[in-house]
Design an enzyme around this catalytic site. Structure first.
Site, PDB file in Angstrom:
ATOM      1  CB  THR A 182     -10.962   7.183  12.594  1.00  0.00           C
ATOM      2  OG1 THR A 182     -12.077   8.131  12.585  1.00  0.00           O
ATOM      3  CG2 THR A 182     -11.568   5.736  11.948  1.00  0.00           C
ATOM      4  CD  GLU A 329     -11.027   2.613   9.059  1.00  0.00           C
ATOM      5  OE1 GLU A 329      -9.123   3.705   9.380  1.00  0.00           O
ATOM      6  OE2 GLU A 329     -11.429   4.683   8.457  1.00  0.00           O
ATOM      7  CE  LYS A 438      -7.899  13.155  -7.826  1.00  0.00           C
ATOM      8  NZ  LYS A 438      -8.775  12.593  -7.357  1.00  0.00           N
ATOM      9  CD1 TRP A 443      -4.624  12.251 -11.345  1.00  0.00           C
ATOM     10  CD2 TRP A 443      -4.530   9.674 -10.309  1.00  0.00           C
ATOM     11  NE1 TRP A 443      -6.293  11.381 -11.236  1.00  0.00           N
ATOM     12  CE2 TRP A 443      -6.220  10.625 -10.682  1.00  0.00           C
ATOM     13  CE3 TRP A 443      -4.746   8.869  -9.614  1.00  0.00           C
ATOM     14  CZ2 TRP A 443      -7.663   9.425 -10.040  1.00  0.00           C
ATOM     15  CZ3 TRP A 443      -6.396   7.724  -9.160  1.00  0.00           C
ATOM     16  CH2 TRP A 443      -7.138   8.393  -8.924  1.00  0.00           C
TER      17      TRP A 443
HETATM   18  P1  ADP Z   1      -5.864   8.304  10.060  1.00  0.00           P
HETATM   19  O1  ADP Z   1      -6.698   8.295   9.301  1.00  0.00           O
HETATM   20  O2  ADP Z   1      -6.714   9.076  11.231  1.00  0.00           O
HETATM   21  O3  ADP Z   1      -4.349   9.011   9.955  1.00  0.00           O
HETATM   22  P2  ADP Z   1      -4.698   5.819  10.480  1.00  0.00           P
HETATM   23  O4  ADP Z   1      -3.296   5.575  11.537  1.00  0.00           O
HETATM   24  O5  ADP Z   1      -5.695   4.561  10.950  1.00  0.00           O
HETATM   25  O6  ADP Z   1      -5.345   7.416  10.819  1.00  0.00           O
HETATM   26  O7  ADP Z   1      -4.481   6.162   9.218  1.00  0.00           O
HETATM   27  C1  ADP Z   1      -4.412   5.560   8.460  1.00  0.00           C
HETATM   28  C2  ADP Z   1      -3.659   5.645   6.651  1.00  0.00           C
HETATM   29  O8  ADP Z   1      -2.421   5.820   7.061  1.00  0.00           O
HETATM   30  C3  ADP Z   1      -3.532   4.849   5.746  1.00  0.00           C
HETATM   31  O9  ADP Z   1      -5.558   4.802   5.161  1.00  0.00           O
HETATM   32  C4  ADP Z   1      -2.501   5.253   5.305  1.00  0.00           C
HETATM   33  O10 ADP Z   1      -2.906   7.042   4.137  1.00  0.00           O
HETATM   34  C5  ADP Z   1      -1.941   5.983   5.624  1.00  0.00           C
HETATM   35  N1  ADP Z   1      -0.859   4.665   6.237  1.00  0.00           N
HETATM   36  C6  ADP Z   1      -0.384   4.172   6.932  1.00  0.00           C
HETATM   37  N2  ADP Z   1       0.704   3.026   6.768  1.00  0.00           N
HETATM   38  C7  ADP Z   1       1.067   4.171   5.061  1.00  0.00           C
HETATM   39  C8  ADP Z   1       2.820   3.240   4.761  1.00  0.00           C
HETATM   40  N3  ADP Z   1       2.827   2.733   5.034  1.00  0.00           N
HETATM   41  N4  ADP Z   1       3.478   4.100   3.985  1.00  0.00           N
HETATM   42  C9  ADP Z   1       1.862   5.744   3.213  1.00  0.00           C
HETATM   43  N5  ADP Z   1       1.340   5.643   4.072  1.00  0.00           N
HETATM   44  C10 ADP Z   1       0.224   4.805   4.921  1.00  0.00           C
END
Ligand code: ADP
Length: 542
Positions: A182, A329, A438, A443
């Site tokens: 990650t 993940e 918050k 929210w």
């Molecule tokens: P990091 O956690 O380092 O940013 P990731 O690429 O695994 O790396 O990111 C996953 C996160 O990105 C998700 O948990 C979400 O918060 C955000 N995310 C991914 N795709 C979308 C989307 N289409 N719309 C909004 N948020 C998104």
């Protein structure tokens, strides 16, 4: 009674065999560092993959060994994607946008044995080389300069492998194949370990036309999303499975270079984060008639796709934005917002509204969400943290010293994303749990405010953070970047939001800045904005 079907293991060699027997004539195209174009066929890709696999085996690589890559998107990277798992080892792409310290930490944590590096990325590797202990450094050459001692040239190394000796991995489909960390937006990066089975099932779900991306043999696919970011969202494996033409942009991810490649290679599907696609839209808008495009679908994920992006690409260029949600993940596909049948003939504006959601979960991905009161209702209003389970969802992190908090007692993965779920199962991400504002027990979705601000004609980018407030606990605060040559003021932007949201949602402040800091994968880096706010407002505690 046991079913009487074959015990056929879902492993990566099955994808390779299918591609070899059916798609040998199809092409893989890569942009080189000197801006030239390299092209070869799937047959050549597979022949070279077999050589690389056998060369690695001959140098003593054992099943389970980790082989790191530090590479852009190109054909040799694709060779590594297959060669390494096809001998039972684990391919481990490194995110070139992380700091040298983080990269050193990750290589040591993963205990990578070998690293395969682009020559153009050697300066980055040399910054953490002293911290790591790899037994072999293999360089993908781009120049004729002599190679420093201790480095092997990729082509010579590969040439040492005997294609005819290739014995593909035949073990358990649950064996590890691919490793990905990650990006460590919170805490140290964590290792996620995909298996052969999870990759194959994920590749199939990608193709499922109901809620996957519908990629087919007819497509020419260019992933802008890097191969070091959640396996370029699985595109390299899915595309090889279905035999699409694959086009890799190498180190050139600027809008102009991408648009040229879209045109010259007749690309039909591309994929990337919103910031990259915004740059492409702006470039196109500067000279709309300049490029002849064949794009049918643009997959946008990684952050929420603003409505204006979905609408502008469709209205002005006939390109359908397919919004997809995922996480490292989740290999990473979680959901896609394919327009459902009941909206197929609806007004465009209604379709854009739907496309802004993150959509239905992919086949085999189960969802639920909870807040302090328990599991939320699927009513499109109640917000809660999304939990998921499925065959390509992480079950634990690799060698994690702090395995707390990310899994429920009954084994679901807690995504950290705050969502509503509609009665039809449609997910709408409202925020990340750490970014949601918050305010007085309510929210406020920072994402909703950002999307609305980015719908203003003068606004290029907007990011909203929570700032502390004595009365309300937290209040939203917006940072805005204006488009070149456009004008607006904080007051005007607040007025613009006023008829779109309840009064308490309107940001406490709107501040114009030159650029929004981005993370290593091109997302808005809200932690940097919180720091900026704290520096400029030293008496508050963000
Ligand atoms: P990091 O956690 O380092 O940013 P990731 O690429 O695994 O790396 O990111 C996953 C996160 O990105 C998700 O948990 C979400 O918060 C955000 N995310 C991914 N795709 C979308 C989307 N289409 N719309 C909004 N948020 C998104």
């Amino acid at each position: 009674m046991k079913g009487l079907m074959m015990d056929y293991q879902l492993t990566l060699p099955t994808i390779l065999r299918r591609a070899e027997s059916l798609f040998g004539h199809k092409e893989i195209v890569s942009r080189l560092p000197d801006k030239g174009i390299h092209r070869y066929t799937y047959s050549e890709l597979i022949g070279r993959t077999k050589k690389l696999a056998e060369a690695l085996r001959a140098m003593g690589i054992q099943p389970g060994d980790r082989i790191a890559t530090l590479c852009w998107n190109h054909s040799q990277h694709l060779e590594c994607y297959f060669a390494v798992p096809c001998i039972g080892a684990v391919v481990h792409p490194l995110n070139i946008r992380l700091s040298p310290d983080d990269l050193g930490y990750i290589v040591n944590h993963a205990e990578d044995k070998v690293i395969i590096v682009d020559e153009v990325l050697l300066p980055l590797f040399e910054k953490f080389k002293g911290q790591v202990n790899v037994s072999r450094i293999i360089v993908i050459r781009h120049s004729a300069e002599p190679l420093a001692s201790g480095y092997d040239a990729y082509e010579e190394f590969l040439a040492g492998g005997d294609e005819l000796q290739f014995k593909p991995f035949e073990g358990d489909e649950n064996t590890a194949a691919f490793m990905c960390y990650t990006s460590g937006t919170t805490g140290k990066p964590k290792g996620v370990l995909y298996s052969h089975r999870s990759i194959v099932l994920h590749a199939m779900a990608f193709m499922a036309s109901c809620s996957g991306l519908g990629v087919s043999e007819r497509d020419v696919l260019l992933p802008v999303v890097p191969m070091f970011h959640a396996s370029a969202w699985g595109f390299p494996y899915s595309c090889t499975f279905v035999g699409s033409t694959q086009v890799f942009p190498g180190p050139y991810l600027d809008a102009e270079s991408l648009l040229q490649l879209f045109e010259s290679e007749k690309v039909t599907v591309t994929a990337g984060v919103p910031t990259v696609m915004m740059a492409i839209l702006n470039k196109l808008d500067e000279a709309p008639a300049h490029y002849k495009l064949y794009l049918r679908t643009m997959v946008i994920g990684g952050s929420s796709a603003p409505r204006f992006l979905v609408k502008s690409f469709d209205e002005r260029y006939g390109i359908q934005v397919l919004h997809s949600w995922g996480m490292t993940e989740l290999s990473p596909l979680g959901s896609t917002a394919v327009i459902p049948s009941e909206l197929q003939h609806a007004a465009k504006e209604q379709q854009y509204d739907y496309a802004m959601n993150q959509g239905l979960p992919a086949p085999f991905v189960e969802i639920r969400a909870r807040n302090e009161a328990g599991l939320i209702k699927w009513d499109g209003h109640e917000m809660g943290e999304l939990e998921v389970r499925g065959p390509w969802v992480v079950s634990s992190y690799y060698n994690d010293p702090e395995p707390t908090g990310k899994f429920t007692d009954d084994g679901w993965f807690k995504t950290g994303d705050i969502v509503t779920i509609g009665s039809n199962g449609c997910i709408a991400i409202k925020d990340r749990s750490k970014d949601v504002v918050k305010s007085g027990g309510e929210w406020i979705s920072s994402v909703a405010l950002e999307n609305a601000l980015m719908g203003h004609p003068s606004v290029l980018e907007a990011a909203v953070i929570a700032i502390p407030d004595a009365k309300w606990m937290e209040r939203p605060y917006a940072y805005v970047v204006l488009k070149k040559g456009k004008d607006s003021s904080p007051e005007e932007l607040k007025d613009f939001l006023a008829d779109k949201f309840a009064r308490f949602w309107i940001p406490e402040g709107v501040e114009l800045i030159d650029a929004i800091p981005k993370t290593s994968v091109g997302k808005f880096q809200k932690s940097a904005l919180r720091d900026l706010y704290a520096t400029r407002n030293p008496h508050t505690d963000v």
